[in-house]
Enzyme design. Structure first.
Site, PDB file in Angstrom:
ATOM      1  CG  ASP A  83      41.156 129.380 -63.151  1.00 15.77           C
ATOM      2  OD1 ASP A  83      41.946 130.204 -63.227  1.00 15.77           O
ATOM      3  OD2 ASP A  83      41.563 128.476 -62.501  1.00 15.77           O
ATOM      4  CG  ASP A 264      43.177 134.200 -62.334  1.00 17.25           C
ATOM      5  OD1 ASP A 264      42.422 132.845 -62.742  1.00 17.25           O
ATOM      6  OD2 ASP A 264      42.945 133.525 -60.727  1.00 17.25           O
TER       7      ASP A 264
END
Length: 367
Positions: A83, A264
């Site tokens: 992430d 992201d």
């Protein structure tokens, strides 16, 4: 769950394969549970002579790309999200009492001879989700990369992660947003000499379940065509950049005076201010249905690309990328909600990153 082995692409580059799976969105929709889930789980959440580690990931629900890591001695295996929108590493502890932990692998600190307890409580928030627990330290392996005495979180309570396909999260954002000033795993690997070039890159395959990879320590040029276009990071917290505008059919529809964007990998869709996302949907002739926007599937043939101009370069997103087919109808991947955190910020998730090979350069703070 499918476990893919480590693939050695070359002597200098270590590449980990990722696998694209049936998405959570598709699974929930088939069981008529999607609306309940969306209400409860808002979005939150140049080649050198260096080692490039490539790690396999699998795509779950178009919400996350996951890969396997191990923690401890002997190693205990976990499936985590890689992430870029967070900086912490955590997995469930064997002492976790939340229902979410009952369906995930848990770390047994008593079975690891290299474990060290830091004895500090932690709390990490991901939008509507939160984990609470304590800090530990142990040997963490990503493929053939080994981070010694790596600090990481062990959850004792988890809220918002029920039914999630991953056990934990491996954050790749900057140290400035890590919990308790912990050194993130990428920085630890860098300082321990695991690679000489502090970069990592994602290739997310948009056609097949297999083929996606995350690579550490360099770039394998076989995964992209053309030139890499570098853009500076505007804030060294998230992987945040300045964007010039968003346009459709030559007309600026959003970001008219410039705005900020976060790249992201932990977000599946594209998020922006609700008012501007609504305007984009009007241009698509999309209709509001429940918590999503629906378009005619035939429209994919005629809709124009949405063009993101970043650092003076246009990055078109074709309708095949921003419209997804779900059973007998088609949905937009644009979602609102970012106005609660800033005037105009966009989150460019996997729907954007599947179109473009992305390299994250920590030495030069650029993407």
């Amino acid at each position: 769950l499918v476990l893919l082995g480590l693939v050695a692409v070359s002597e200098c580059i270590v590449i980990l394969p990722l696998r694209k799976m049936k998405t959570l969105r598709e699974t929930l929709r088939e069981k008529n549970l999607l609306n309940n889930f969306l209400e409860e789980q808002a979005y939150r959440l140049s080649k050198r002579d260096s080692k490039i580690a490539t790690h396999p990931l699998r795509n779950y629900l178009d919400m996350a790309y996951m890969g396997n890591i191990t923690i401890g001695t002997p190693p205990q295996e976990f499936q985590v999200i890689f992430d870029t929108g967070s900086a912490d590493l955590w997995v469930p502890s064997i002492g976790c009492v939340s229902p979410a932990c009952y369906t995930h692998k848990t770390f047994n600190l008593h079975n690891s001879s290299s474990f060290g307890q830091i004895r500090q409580p932690i709390s990490i928030s991901y939008g509507p989700g939160i984990i609470r627990g304590f800090l530990g330290s142990d040997t963490v392996r990503i493929g053939n990369l080994v981070s010694l005495k790596q600090s990481f979180g062990l959850s004792l309570e988890e809220y918002g992660f029920d039914g999630a396909p991953f056990d934990g999260v491996l954050g790749l954002a900057f140290p400035s947003i890590s919990t308790k000033g912990i050194i993130p795993i990428f920085d630890n690997l860098w300082s321990q000499g695991a690679f000489s070039e502090p970069v990592f890159a994602f290739y997310l395959n948009k056609c097949k379940p297999e083929g996606s990879v995350v690579m550490f320590g360099g770039v394998d040029h076989r995964y992209y065509k053309g030139e890499l276009n570098w853009m500076p990071v505007s804030q060294t917290r998230y992987w945040q950049i300045s964007m010039n505008r968003i346009s459709i059919n030559g007309n600026v529809t959003a970001c008219s005076r410039g705005c900020q964007a976060l790249l992201d990998t932990g977000t599946s869709m594209i998020h922006g201010p609700t008012r501007l996302v609504t305007n984009i949907h009007k241009l698509m002739n999309a209709r509001h249905q429940g918590s999503e926007y629906v378009v005619s599937c035939d429209a994919v043939k005629t809709l124009p690309p949405v063009i993101f101009n970043i650092n003076g370069i246009d990055y078109p997103l074709p309708p095949q990328a921003y419209i997804i087919k779900a059973q007998n109808f088609c949905l937009s991947i644009f979602h609102g909600g970012t106005e609660t955190s800033s005037p105009e910020t966009w989150i460019l998730g996997d729907a954007f990153l599947r179109q473009y090979f992305a390299v994250f350069d920590r030495r030069n703070d650029r993407i």
